[in-house]
Scaffold this motif. Structure first.
Motif, PDB file in Angstrom:
ATOM      1  N   VAL A   1      -6.470   5.198   4.212  1.00 26.97           N
ATOM      2  CA  VAL A   1      -6.540   4.224   3.117  1.00 26.97           C
ATOM      3  C   VAL A   1      -7.911   4.361   2.448  1.00 26.97           C
ATOM      4  CG1 VAL A   1      -6.615   1.749   2.580  1.00 26.97           C
ATOM      5  CG2 VAL A   1      -4.919   2.615   4.215  1.00 26.97           C
TER       6      VAL A   1
ATOM      7  N   VAL B   1       0.240   1.263   7.767  1.00 25.91           N
ATOM      8  CA  VAL B   1       0.418   2.173   6.627  1.00 25.91           C
ATOM      9  C   VAL B   1       0.691   3.582   7.162  1.00 25.91           C
ATOM     10  CG1 VAL B   1      -0.760   3.253   4.654  1.00 25.91           C
ATOM     11  CG2 VAL B   1      -0.955   0.790   5.024  1.00 25.91           C
TER      12      VAL B   1
ATOM     13  N   GLY C   1      -8.095  -1.520  -0.900  1.00 22.44           N
ATOM     14  CA  GLY C   1      -7.344  -0.411  -0.344  1.00 22.44           C
ATOM     15  C   GLY C   1      -6.286   0.150  -1.275  1.00 22.44           C
ATOM     16  N   ALA C   2      -6.090   1.485  -1.140  1.00 19.50           N
ATOM     17  CA  ALA C   2      -4.999   2.200  -1.799  1.00 19.50           C
ATOM     18  C   ALA C   2      -4.663   3.399  -0.926  1.00 19.50           C
ATOM     19  CB  ALA C   2      -5.421   2.675  -3.190  1.00 19.50           C
ATOM     20  N   LEU C   3      -3.458   3.914  -1.051  1.00 16.73           N
ATOM     21  CA  LEU C   3      -3.055   5.117  -0.308  1.00 16.73           C
ATOM     22  C   LEU C   3      -4.028   6.244  -0.629  1.00 16.73           C
ATOM     23  CD1 LEU C   3       0.741   5.998  -0.399  1.00 16.73           C
ATOM     24  CD2 LEU C   3      -0.673   5.289   1.564  1.00 16.73           C
TER      25      LEU C   3
ATOM     26  N   LEU D   1      -2.319  -1.964  -4.679  1.00 18.75           N
ATOM     27  CA  LEU D   1      -3.696  -2.246  -4.264  1.00 18.75           C
ATOM     28  C   LEU D   1      -3.770  -3.535  -3.454  1.00 18.75           C
ATOM     29  CD1 LEU D   1      -5.703  -1.561  -7.572  1.00 18.75           C
ATOM     30  CD2 LEU D   1      -5.037   0.054  -5.763  1.00 18.75           C
TER      31      LEU D   1
ATOM     32  N   LEU E   1       0.835  -1.211   0.000  1.00 23.50           N
ATOM     33  CA  LEU E   1       0.000   0.000   0.000  1.00 23.50           C
ATOM     34  C   LEU E   1       0.868   1.260   0.000  1.00 23.50           C
ATOM     35  CD1 LEU E   1      -2.901  -1.055   2.413  1.00 23.50           C
ATOM     36  CD2 LEU E   1      -3.073  -0.585  -0.038  1.00 23.50           C
ATOM     37  N   ARG E   2       1.882   1.264   0.853  1.00 24.78           N
ATOM     38  CA  ARG E   2       2.739   2.464   0.922  1.00 24.78           C
ATOM     39  C   ARG E   2       3.443   2.737  -0.402  1.00 24.78           C
ATOM     40  NH1 ARG E   2       4.086   1.016   6.318  1.00 24.78           N
ATOM     41  NH2 ARG E   2       5.887  -0.093   5.474  1.00 24.78           N
TER      42      ARG E   2
ATOM     43  N   ALA F   1      -2.304   6.290  -6.828  1.00 26.19           N
ATOM     44  CA  ALA F   1      -2.722   5.024  -6.215  1.00 26.19           C
ATOM     45  C   ALA F   1      -4.243   4.897  -6.277  1.00 26.19           C
ATOM     46  CB  ALA F   1      -2.229   4.953  -4.768  1.00 26.19           C
TER      47      ALA F   1
END
Ligand code: TXA
Ligand code: MG
Length: 339
Positions: free
Chosen positions: A136, A132, A36-38, A24, A19-20, A44
């Motif tokens: 998110v 993270v 999830g994504a940043l 995905l 994620l960081r 992202a």
């Protein structure tokens, strides 16, 4: 891209690292699996829309590791009803729509003046987001317009090869999405009934929450997620409402035709003998169980090639409101009333 299957706690650092780096990762929440994504990284977040084939007009929820993270995302001061609801229901299945700050990218809010935020209660989700260390963005981890996934297998069915990884946490306990409450205007507006009931919100606020439909036509439809046909199986959904004996008679008759499957309340099973395909969703007095089984039943019907699902509205308030909302949308807004 090959989608990796990850497990907690062993792979949590790995998931957080993906994620960081802008990748995905689908992960379990207490409601449904999220993709999830940043959340503050436009590139992202763009990948989420591509993977889901989701239109950019539909904004995303930012998932937080602590209530305090809100202060970066909305201009000070946080409205006092929001403070009260966060204290009462977070972590949990309540999403709040608040005025957005400049930190939030346009792609998250669909260019609008508000941002949706929630702090999930699932321990794996919380731990992941905290590792993270930043919000998110996570819509449900399904292809656009398919039912939300309640198991890692469901995520893979829709998104295998399109995302970096799925964190498998078993079935999600609630099974329908979070409640979305808009606090950006003068009165609280219920945009989507969900895991936190209307009754619980009204008790905490000490006043009524307004229905989206009643909130006035001046308000533009906030998102396709609120459109009639959504959260739907490929099968046609025939949704019945009315006095119980007549509803059962009508359902029994429609469910006789080939390719049909009836989704039943447990106490009705003895009255439905002879119907070719019946799935027990749980007792009608136990909407939590029905909610937890609903999307899985939709997906199983599609896998089995069912052409028509036959079901009825659920009596009562509380979580039944969220179940009825998803049933109505799956039926494209058509409720068949029998007398
Ligand atoms: O339970 C949930 O909320 C799950 C889990 C993964 O957290 N997430 C989820 O996300 O259901 P999604 O994107 O499938 O649904 C979010 C809904 C959509 O109907 C979207 O249009 C609405 O929330 N929404 C998001 N941001 C909004 C905003 N700023 N104003 C109004 N509606 C918003
Ligand atoms: Mg969704």
């Amino acid at each position: 891209m090959e989608t990796r299957l990850l497990r907690a706690p062993a792979d949590l650092d790995e998931a957080a690292a993906i994620l960081r780096a802008g990748g995905l990762v689908a992960f379990p929440t207490e409601t449904v699996y999220g993709l999830g994504a940043l959340g503050l990284d436009s590139e992202a977040v763009e990948r989420v829309f591509a993977a889901k084939e989701r239109p950019h007009s539909d904004p995303l929820i930012l998932h937080l590791g602590e209530p305090g993270w809100v202060s970066d995302l909305t201009p000070a001061p946080v409205p006092s009803p929001a403070e009260a609801l966060m204290a009462r229901f977070w972590p949990g299945p309540l999403t709040l729509v608040l005025p957005r700050s400049r930190r939030v990218p346009d792609v998250v809010t669909a260019g609008g003046p508000t941002v949706a935020v929630r702090m999930p209660a699932h321990p794996m989700a919380l731990e992941l987001i905290r590792r993270v260390g930043a919000p998110v963005a996570a819509p449900s981890a399904n292809l656009f317009s398919r039912p939300s996934p309640t198991r890692a297998e469901d995520v893979l069915e829709d998104l295998s090869g399109r995302i970096d990884a799925v964190l498998d946490g078993g079935p999600t306990p609630i099974g329908v999405e979070s409640t979305v409450l808009d606090l950006s205007g003068r009165e609280p507006v219920l945009l989507r009934p969900g895991g936190v009931t209307r009754e619980a919100l009204e008790a905490a606020l000490g006043g009524p929450v307004v229905d989206r439909r009643a909130a006035g036509t001046s308000r533009p439809l906030p998102s396709p997620g609120l459109l009639e046909r959504h959260y739907s199986p490929r099968a046609e959904v025939a949704l019945f409402d009315g006095p119980r004996p007549q509803v059962l008679e009508a359902m029994r008759s429609v469910a006789q035709s080939p390719g049909s499957r009836l989704l039943a309340w447990e106490e009705d099973l003895p009255l439905l003998e002879g119907v070719p395909e019946v799935v027990n969703l749980g007792r009608s007095g136990d909407p939590a169980t029905i909610a937890a089984r609903l999307y899985r039943a939709f997906r199983e019907a599609d896998r089995d090639g069912v052409r028509r699902l036959v079901v009825s509205t659920l009596p009562g308030g509380g979580l039944a409101e969220a179940v009825n909302d998803r049933l109505r949308r799956a039926a494209s807004g058509v409720v068949r009333r029998v007398e």
